[in-house]
Scaffold this motif. Structure first.
Motif, PDB file in Angstrom:
ATOM      1  N   SER A 331       0.829  -1.207   0.000  1.00 29.59           N
ATOM      2  CA  SER A 331       0.000   0.000   0.000  1.00 29.59           C
ATOM      3  C   SER A 331       0.864   1.258   0.000  1.00 29.59           C
ATOM      4  O   SER A 331       0.551   2.242  -0.684  1.00 29.59           O
ATOM      5  CB  SER A 331      -0.944  -0.006   1.209  1.00 29.59           C
ATOM      6  N   LEU A 332       1.964   1.224   0.739  1.00 30.66           N
ATOM      7  CA  LEU A 332       2.863   2.379   0.745  1.00 30.66           C
ATOM      8  C   LEU A 332       3.540   2.532  -0.614  1.00 30.66           C
ATOM      9  O   LEU A 332       3.708   3.650  -1.114  1.00 30.66           O
ATOM     10  CB  LEU A 332       3.910   2.210   1.848  1.00 30.66           C
ATOM     11  N   ALA A 333       3.893   1.420  -1.233  1.00 34.70           N
ATOM     12  CA  ALA A 333       4.502   1.471  -2.559  1.00 34.70           C
ATOM     13  C   ALA A 333       3.525   2.036  -3.585  1.00 34.70           C
ATOM     14  O   ALA A 333       3.917   2.804  -4.479  1.00 34.70           O
ATOM     15  CB  ALA A 333       4.973   0.086  -2.976  1.00 34.70           C
ATOM     16  N   ASP A 334       2.252   1.682  -3.475  1.00 38.75           N
ATOM     17  CA  ASP A 334       1.243   2.230  -4.387  1.00 38.75           C
ATOM     18  C   ASP A 334       1.145   3.745  -4.236  1.00 38.75           C
ATOM     19  O   ASP A 334       1.024   4.478  -5.224  1.00 38.75           O
ATOM     20  CB  ASP A 334      -0.114   1.584  -4.121  1.00 38.75           C
ATOM     21  N   ALA A 335       1.186   4.194  -2.985  1.00 40.85           N
ATOM     22  CA  ALA A 335       1.157   5.640  -2.757  1.00 40.85           C
ATOM     23  C   ALA A 335       2.408   6.291  -3.333  1.00 40.85           C
ATOM     24  O   ALA A 335       2.353   7.378  -3.924  1.00 40.85           O
ATOM     25  CB  ALA A 335       1.037   5.931  -1.259  1.00 40.85           C
ATOM     26  N   GLY A 336       3.537   5.619  -3.176  1.00 37.06           N
ATOM     27  CA  GLY A 336       4.782   6.147  -3.716  1.00 37.06           C
ATOM     28  C   GLY A 336       4.788   6.208  -5.225  1.00 37.06           C
ATOM     29  O   GLY A 336       5.417   7.102  -5.816  1.00 37.06           O
ATOM     30  N   ALA A 337       4.101   5.264  -5.875  1.00 36.31           N
ATOM     31  CA  ALA A 337       4.024   5.268  -7.334  1.00 36.31           C
ATOM     32  C   ALA A 337       3.376   6.556  -7.832  1.00 36.31           C
ATOM     33  O   ALA A 337       3.795   7.125  -8.849  1.00 36.31           O
ATOM     34  CB  ALA A 337       3.256   4.050  -7.826  1.00 36.31           C
ATOM     35  N   GLU A 338       2.366   7.035  -7.117  1.00 34.26           N
ATOM     36  CA  GLU A 338       1.692   8.271  -7.520  1.00 34.26           C
ATOM     37  C   GLU A 338       2.629   9.465  -7.364  1.00 34.26           C
ATOM     38  O   GLU A 338       2.693  10.342  -8.239  1.00 34.26           O
ATOM     39  CB  GLU A 338       0.431   8.469  -6.689  1.00 34.26           C
ATOM     40  N   VAL A 511       7.973   7.098  -1.788  1.00 32.20           N
ATOM     41  CA  VAL A 511       8.754   6.928  -3.014  1.00 32.20           C
ATOM     42  C   VAL A 511       9.817   5.854  -2.820  1.00 32.20           C
ATOM     43  O   VAL A 511      10.034   4.996  -3.698  1.00 32.20           O
ATOM     44  CB  VAL A 511       9.399   8.262  -3.435  1.00 32.20           C
ATOM     45  N   LEU A 512      10.482   5.856  -1.670  1.00 29.37           N
ATOM     46  CA  LEU A 512      11.482   4.835  -1.397  1.00 29.37           C
ATOM     47  C   LEU A 512      10.869   3.434  -1.441  1.00 29.37           C
ATOM     48  O   LEU A 512      11.475   2.496  -1.976  1.00 29.37           O
ATOM     49  CB  LEU A 512      12.140   5.078  -0.041  1.00 29.37           C
ATOM     50  N   GLU A 513       9.678   3.289  -0.898  1.00 29.33           N
ATOM     51  CA  GLU A 513       9.026   1.976  -0.924  1.00 29.33           C
ATOM     52  C   GLU A 513       8.699   1.575  -2.357  1.00 29.33           C
ATOM     53  O   GLU A 513       8.851   0.407  -2.745  1.00 29.33           O
ATOM     54  CB  GLU A 513       7.766   2.004  -0.063  1.00 29.33           C
ATOM     55  N   TYR A 514       8.257   2.553  -3.163  1.00 26.80           N
ATOM     56  CA  TYR A 514       7.972   2.256  -4.566  1.00 26.80           C
ATOM     57  C   TYR A 514       9.236   1.836  -5.320  1.00 26.80           C
ATOM     58  O   TYR A 514       9.203   0.918  -6.155  1.00 26.80           O
ATOM     59  CB  TYR A 514       7.348   3.474  -5.248  1.00 26.80           C
ATOM     60  N   LEU A 515      10.367   2.490  -5.037  1.00 25.57           N
ATOM     61  CA  LEU A 515      11.605   2.168  -5.747  1.00 25.57           C
ATOM     62  C   LEU A 515      12.052   0.731  -5.504  1.00 25.57           C
ATOM     63  O   LEU A 515      12.777   0.149  -6.322  1.00 25.57           O
ATOM     64  CB  LEU A 515      12.708   3.141  -5.339  1.00 25.57           C
ATOM     65  N   LYS A 516      11.613   0.139  -4.401  1.00 24.76           N
ATOM     66  CA  LYS A 516      11.914  -1.275  -4.153  1.00 24.76           C
ATOM     67  C   LYS A 516      11.256  -2.183  -5.195  1.00 24.76           C
ATOM     68  O   LYS A 516      11.700  -3.317  -5.402  1.00 24.76           O
ATOM     69  CB  LYS A 516      11.445  -1.682  -2.757  1.00 24.76           C
ATOM     70  N   THR A 517      10.201  -1.711  -5.819  1.00 22.79           N
ATOM     71  CA  THR A 517       9.473  -2.544  -6.784  1.00 22.79           C
ATOM     72  C   THR A 517      10.109  -2.528  -8.169  1.00 22.79           C
ATOM     73  O   THR A 517       9.706  -3.297  -9.041  1.00 22.79           O
ATOM     74  CB  THR A 517       8.012  -2.093  -6.915  1.00 22.79           C
ATOM     75  N   LEU A 518      11.104  -1.653  -8.383  1.00 22.99           N
ATOM     76  CA  LEU A 518      11.693  -1.517  -9.722  1.00 22.99           C
ATOM     77  C   LEU A 518      12.823  -2.517  -9.927  1.00 22.99           C
ATOM     78  O   LEU A 518      13.558  -2.832  -8.993  1.00 22.99           O
ATOM     79  CB  LEU A 518      12.236  -0.097  -9.903  1.00 22.99           C
TER      80      LEU A 518
END
Length: 518
Positions: A331-338, A511-518
């Motif tokens: 959920s935090l990664a989804d927010a970071g994606a935005e 954003v940091l959490e989203y970058l883990k998904t890349l």
């Protein structure tokens, strides 16, 4: 950690480490680590380097205050080069088995001399190699030269294998190799057997080249790569038209320490211009070959290597970023994606599912060095050195042109695939974590990794745990000094890329959490 070695592909192949702890500045355990917040003992009153963020809405670099937030609008697209077909499987074999670095140590005596090479030959074999290559460190290759003699030479993995979470990762730039000593002195001290050994002339040539190269590529800090110095020395000691080597320089070698953080190979397939300043344009094989040209002394040898480097390039294009191995807060990664899409994607691209780049986009934008604000040494030196003209007029320039000022002198916003694995950050490795990339005011003036155990990873800040040393670089004893990164040194600055400063702490965390998904 691994010490020096040939920057065999350090200058252009896109360019180890044990788990021993690194001594703290005062000989004690680390005082503190950070996750992008406070810093223990840093220079500024707030524990930072003193870098000040831009006011909201101010893009800096001469852009009028009040301009809408769209830094990507200041970028200039680099045009694509021609497609180059190749056989990726043949390219992998060539990368790991061919003698593109032709000088080295006769295989018959390599096991005897290996202990004297220290960290240069201390790494394990690469899984999957066969024959004699299954018995040598991954950064060495046993090959048969034109005279029919088996020679053990350094290869591109000297710079382009790293470790993450204790595992070897092919294509990850090494963040632990030690270039703080003079490699030439070590090779000069090898106990060469005083008997007639086939191929001994290649050992003497290898050692002699390092007498020239070694003193010129000594770095301040473990983990920084002398890629640009290697390129300058190789060009300055060769005849441009014949590639004949000269022990005496034929052109001035710059007196610089210009640190580079070796980029990962999986970026190369997206980039129209290789290197941080985007200067290698068109067919990238020329710079890839030049990187390993320590002993390429004739046009015929260079042409023979060119014949299979289309395959090597094809193999490198198949390398994908690894998948983040730890837990991710979805959920935090989804927010970071935005937040990322609104603030970062215009420069760094968009990303689909991890493990594949089929749905990714990447704009290939270069930005004026004054606009991005990061340390200017590498970009400005490349734009002023006559060695660029040497390259462009050589056989390597017939394949790849170096373009250093068109449309601007600057740096390229890189793709961010697997960015979490590539600490430290910025082109010179001056920032220890991604959290600090997004918060420029919190970056330390001097910092030191807690250790070089790649299983010790800061999952919050996305980087290596670090602390501020109790003794500065200038005053520390040599064995401590080489582990300290001092951002006040020429070429080592950690300013610029302050485009995350306007984000809130919560937005940065997302954003940091989203970058883990890349």
């Amino acid at each position: 950690m691994r010490r020096w070695g040939l920057a065999a592909c350090a200058s252009a192949c896109a360019c180890a480490f044990d788990s021993a702890g690194v001594p703290a500045g005062d000989g004690s355990t680390a005082a503190s680590t950070t996750s992008g917040g406070t810093v223990d003992g840093a220079e500024g009153a707030d524990g930072s380097s003193g870098t000040q963020p831009r006011p909201p809405g101010d893009l800096g670099g001469g852009v009028d205050a009040g301009t809408p937030w769209a830094p990507w609008a200041q970028g200039h697209p680099i045009p694509p080069g021609p497609p180059v077909d190749g056989d990726a499987a043949a390219g992998r074999a060539a990368l790991l088995e061919n003698g593109y670095v032709s000088c080295g140590i006769p295989w018959v005596v390599f096991p005897l001399l290996q202990p004297f090479l220290g960290g240069m030959a201390s790494e394990p074999p690469l899984p999957g190699r066969t024959g004699a290559n299954a018995m040598v460190p991954y950064n060495w290759t046993v090959h048969t030269n034109a005279a029919g003699v088996e020679i053990t030479s350094l290869n591109c993995l000297e710079c382009h294998v790293g470790r993450f979470d204790g595992e070897l990762v092919l294509g990850l730039g090494s963040a632990d190799v030690d270039y703080t000593g003079n490699a030439g002195a070590t090779l000069a001290g090898l106990p060469v057997p005083q008997i007639d050994i086939p191929g001994i002339e290649e050992l003497l040539r290898f050692a002699q080249r390092y007498q020239v190269l070694g003193p010129e590529i000594v770095m301040h800090t473990v983990g920084t790569n002398p890629a640009d110095e290697v390129a300058a020395v190789l060009a300055a000691h060769r005849d441009r038209d014949t590639l004949a080597w000269s022990d005496a320089p034929l052109a001035e070698v710059p007196d610089l320490v210009a640190p580079v953080d070796t980029p990962p190979w999986w970026r190369t397939k997206k980039k129209h211009g290789l290197f941080y300043n985007g200067m290698a344009r068109g067919d990238h094989r020329g710079t890839m070959m030049f990187a390993s040209s320590l002993c390429t002394d004739t046009i015929d040898e260079a042409e023979a290597i060119l014949d299979y480097f289309d395959d090597v390039r094809a193999f490198i294009a198949t390398i994908e970023a690894p998948v983040y191995p730890f837990a991710i807060d979805a959920s935090l990664a989804d927010a970071g994606a935005e937040v990322f899409t609104a603030n970062c994607a215009g420069c760094h691209g968009t990303y689909g599912d991890a493990g594949s780049d089929d749905d990714d986009t990447y704009p290939n934008l270069i930005f004026d060095v004054d606009f991005v604000g990061t340390d200017p040494l590498i970009a400005e030196y490349a734009a002023s050195t006559p060695l660029v003209d040497w390259f462009n007029g050589s056989i390597y320039g017939a394949v790849t042109q170096l373009v250093v000022d068109d449309p601007v002198v600057g740096y390229v916003a890189p793709p961010l695939d697997g960015i979490w694995a590539t600490a430290p950050y910025l082109h010179n490795g001056s920032v220890p974590s991604l959290a600090l990339v997004l918060d420029s005011a919190a970056r330390p003036t001097q910092w030191q990794r807690v250790d070089h155990d790649t299983r010790n990873f800061d999952e919050l800040a996305l980087g290596w745990p670090w602390f501020t040393p109790s003794t500065g670089w200038d005053d520390a004893p040599p064995e401590v000094r080489k582990h300290i990164y001092d951002t006040t040194k020429q070429g080592h600055g950690n300013g610029g890329h302050d485009f995350g400063d306007h984000l809130s702490d919560d937005e940065r965390r997302a954003v940091l959490e989203y970058l883990k998904t890349l």
